[in-house]
Design a protein around this motif. Structure first.
Motif, PDB file in Angstrom:
ATOM      1  N   SER A   1       0.825  -1.209   0.000  1.00  0.00           N
ATOM      2  CA  SER A   1       0.000   0.000   0.000  1.00  0.00           C
ATOM      3  C   SER A   1       0.858   1.257   0.000  1.00  0.00           C
ATOM      4  N   ALA A   2       2.045   1.165   0.577  1.00  0.00           N
ATOM      5  CA  ALA A   2       2.974   2.298   0.571  1.00  0.00           C
ATOM      6  C   ALA A   2       3.882   2.278  -0.651  1.00  0.00           C
ATOM      7  N   VAL A   3       4.496   1.133  -0.896  1.00  0.00           N
ATOM      8  CA  VAL A   3       5.496   1.037  -1.959  1.00  0.00           C
ATOM      9  C   VAL A   3       4.898   1.296  -3.335  1.00  0.00           C
ATOM     10  N   ILE A   4       3.640   0.922  -3.528  1.00  0.00           N
ATOM     11  CA  ILE A   4       3.013   1.092  -4.836  1.00  0.00           C
ATOM     12  C   ILE A   4       2.863   2.566  -5.214  1.00  0.00           C
ATOM     13  N   MET A   5       2.879   3.453  -4.220  1.00  0.00           N
ATOM     14  CA  MET A   5       2.732   4.882  -4.493  1.00  0.00           C
ATOM     15  C   MET A   5       4.027   5.519  -4.979  1.00  0.00           C
ATOM     16  N   ILE A   6       5.150   4.823  -4.831  1.00  0.00           N
ATOM     17  CA  ILE A   6       6.449   5.413  -5.174  1.00  0.00           C
ATOM     18  C   ILE A   6       6.542   5.755  -6.657  1.00  0.00           C
ATOM     19  N   TYR A   7       6.000   4.909  -7.520  1.00  0.00           N
ATOM     20  CA  TYR A   7       6.026   5.193  -8.963  1.00  0.00           C
ATOM     21  C   TYR A   7       5.361   6.535  -9.243  1.00  0.00           C
ATOM     22  N   SER A   8       4.224   6.782  -8.613  1.00  0.00           N
ATOM     23  CA  SER A   8       3.501   8.037  -8.830  1.00  0.00           C
ATOM     24  C   SER A   8       4.194   9.218  -8.159  1.00  0.00           C
ATOM     25  N   ILE A   9       4.707   9.003  -6.953  1.00  0.00           N
ATOM     26  CA  ILE A   9       5.405  10.084  -6.241  1.00  0.00           C
ATOM     27  C   ILE A   9       6.553  10.614  -7.081  1.00  0.00           C
ATOM     28  N   ARG A  10       7.313   9.714  -7.678  1.00  0.00           N
ATOM     29  CA  ARG A  10       8.467  10.127  -8.487  1.00  0.00           C
ATOM     30  C   ARG A  10       8.045  10.940  -9.705  1.00  0.00           C
ATOM     31  N   ARG A  11       6.781  10.843 -10.053  1.00  0.00           N
ATOM     32  CA  ARG A  11       6.240  11.586 -11.201  1.00  0.00           C
ATOM     33  C   ARG A  11       5.290  12.695 -10.753  1.00  0.00           C
ATOM     34  N   LYS A  12       5.428  13.059  -9.487  1.00  0.00           N
ATOM     35  CA  LYS A  12       4.719  14.213  -8.909  1.00  0.00           C
ATOM     36  C   LYS A  12       3.199  14.064  -8.923  1.00  0.00           C
ATOM     37  N   LYS A  13       2.741  12.856  -8.681  1.00  0.00           N
ATOM     38  CA  LYS A  13       1.291  12.624  -8.624  1.00  0.00           C
ATOM     39  C   LYS A  13       0.902  11.968  -7.303  1.00  0.00           C
ATOM     40  N   TYR A  14      -0.327  12.281  -6.873  1.00  0.00           N
ATOM     41  CA  TYR A  14      -0.979  11.654  -5.713  1.00  0.00           C
ATOM     42  C   TYR A  14      -0.225  11.876  -4.408  1.00  0.00           C
ATOM     43  N   PHE A  15       0.439  13.026  -4.293  1.00  0.00           N
ATOM     44  CA  PHE A  15       1.204  13.308  -3.082  1.00  0.00           C
ATOM     45  C   PHE A  15       0.317  13.306  -1.837  1.00  0.00           C
ATOM     46  N   GLU A  16      -0.913  13.775  -1.982  1.00  0.00           N
ATOM     47  CA  GLU A  16      -1.802  13.859  -0.818  1.00  0.00           C
ATOM     48  C   GLU A  16      -2.104  12.476  -0.231  1.00  0.00           C
ATOM     49  N   THR A  17      -1.987  11.446  -1.058  1.00  0.00           N
ATOM     50  CA  THR A  17      -2.261  10.084  -0.596  1.00  0.00           C
ATOM     51  C   THR A  17      -1.167   9.561   0.326  1.00  0.00           C
ATOM     52  N   VAL A  18       0.044  10.090   0.162  1.00  0.00           N
ATOM     53  CA  VAL A  18       1.187   9.608   0.938  1.00  0.00           C
ATOM     54  C   VAL A  18       0.918   9.669   2.436  1.00  0.00           C
ATOM     55  N   PHE A  19       0.460  10.813   2.910  1.00  0.00           N
ATOM     56  CA  PHE A  19       0.264  10.976   4.340  1.00  0.00           C
ATOM     57  C   PHE A  19      -0.959  10.213   4.841  1.00  0.00           C
ATOM     58  N   GLU A  20      -1.949  10.016   3.975  1.00  0.00           N
ATOM     59  CA  GLU A  20      -3.112   9.223   4.371  1.00  0.00           C
ATOM     60  C   GLU A  20      -2.695   7.776   4.630  1.00  0.00           C
ATOM     61  N   ILE A  21      -1.857   7.246   3.754  1.00  0.00           N
ATOM     62  CA  ILE A  21      -1.376   5.871   3.923  1.00  0.00           C
ATOM     63  C   ILE A  21      -0.436   5.782   5.117  1.00  0.00           C
ATOM     64  N   ALA A  22       0.449   6.764   5.238  1.00  0.00           N
ATOM     65  CA  ALA A  22       1.373   6.762   6.371  1.00  0.00           C
ATOM     66  C   ALA A  22       0.619   6.831   7.701  1.00  0.00           C
ATOM     67  N   ASP A  23      -0.443   7.612   7.745  1.00  0.00           N
ATOM     68  CA  ASP A  23      -1.244   7.711   8.973  1.00  0.00           C
ATOM     69  C   ASP A  23      -1.787   6.349   9.392  1.00  0.00           C
ATOM     70  N   THR A  24      -2.286   5.590   8.423  1.00  0.00           N
ATOM     71  CA  THR A  24      -2.884   4.290   8.729  1.00  0.00           C
ATOM     72  C   THR A  24      -1.828   3.265   9.149  1.00  0.00           C
ATOM     73  N   LEU A  25      -0.633   3.363   8.542  1.00  0.00           N
ATOM     74  CA  LEU A  25       0.432   2.406   8.838  1.00  0.00           C
ATOM     75  C   LEU A  25       1.333   2.865   9.982  1.00  0.00           C
ATOM     76  N   LEU A  26       1.091   4.039  10.500  1.00  0.00           N
ATOM     77  CA  LEU A  26       2.012   4.688  11.430  1.00  0.00           C
ATOM     78  C   LEU A  26       2.501   3.777  12.553  1.00  0.00           C
ATOM     79  N   LEU A  27       1.592   3.038  13.170  1.00  0.00           N
ATOM     80  CA  LEU A  27       1.940   2.220  14.339  1.00  0.00           C
ATOM     81  C   LEU A  27       2.066   0.734  14.005  1.00  0.00           C
ATOM     82  N   ASP A  28       2.158   0.425  12.714  1.00  0.00           N
ATOM     83  CA  ASP A  28       2.287  -0.980  12.314  1.00  0.00           C
ATOM     84  C   ASP A  28       3.516  -1.593  12.989  1.00  0.00           C
TER      85      ASP A  28
END
Length: 237
Positions: free
Chosen positions: A151-178
């Motif tokens: 769920s986190a790693v799959i966003m890296i392709y888009s992040i590197r292309r400046k897309k879906y940045f707002e999703t990064v913190f939403e996913i990090a919030d959910t995984l924060l205490l994993d």
């Protein structure tokens, strides 16, 4: 031709087995891996060689060959399958999500396979079809550690292309205490990639959450920040 080419690939892979590499790779990946012991650059050369012979087939036929390779359980064959899937990136359609989702759930059994698939073929798919981002977010709640890491790693392709940045913190919030260290590394890596483009935003996120964030995630997240920001982030309050 399909079954025959799979057999040819298997015979060629066996010619390149390197026992020293096999033992080293087992120590590096540590778990969930079955491999012959063929170095990855050689595997990718074999993937390219045989793709040139099947590229005129339909995408469905090639995906079926990928599934045959995936079913073997061998890391090298999985690498070839994911390589071929990525080569078809210009031909992805919405329904391919369900094929990729099934591959992730059935055939990914270690962090190397997860990262290979998610930073290439599946990552490209999500980049092109953002309507499936909500599905990705659901993986954060899975009992399957590889789905949570994905769920986190799959966003890296888009992040590197400046897309879906707002999703990064939403996913990090959910995984924060994993509690799984490989999931911690996964979302830390995602934040690190985001920091290459948005260092201040990632720094603020880390500072807001560092009291709870596992140190593994924190170290990954701040790795590319300036020495000054890294020092502030690592300082214990």
């Amino acid at each position: 031709m399909g079954k025959a080419i799979i057999q040819e690939i298997r015979q060629e892979l066996k010619k390149h087995i390197d026992q020293e590499y096999h033992d080293g790779a087992k120590r590096y990946i540590k778990e969930g891996i079955t491999l012959l012991g063929v170095k990855t650059p050689i595997v990718r050369e074999i993937a390219a060689k045989y793709f040139s012979r099947i590229k005129t087939k339909t995408k469905e036929e090639i995906f079926n060959l990928c599934e045959d390779l995936l079913k073997s359980g061998y890391s090298e064959e999985r690498t070839i399958a994911f390589n071929w899937a990525f080569r078809l990136k210009k031909h992805y359609i919405l329904s391919d999500f369900y094929i990729f989702d099934s591959w992730l759930k059935k055939y990914v059994s270690n962090w190397g396979a997860c990262d290979d698939f998610c930073t290439h073929a599946f990552g490209r798919f999500i980049f092109h079809f953002p309507e499936f981002v909500p599905e990705v977010k659901e993986w954060t709640k899975s009992n399957n550690r590889w789905l949570r890491r994905a769920s986190a790693v799959i966003m890296i392709y888009s992040i590197r292309r400046k897309k879906y940045f707002e999703t990064v913190f939403e996913i990090a919030d959910t995984l924060l205490l994993d509690e799984d260290y490989l999931v911690q590394k996964g979302y830390g890596w995602m934040l690190k990639e985001a920091s290459n483009l948005y260092p201040q935003e990632v720094f603020r996120y880390v500072m807001k959450n560092k009291a709870e964030m596992p140190r593994t995630s924190l170290r990954y997240a701040i790795e590319k920040l300036s020495p000054e920001l890294k020092k502030k982030a690592m300082k214990k309050d």
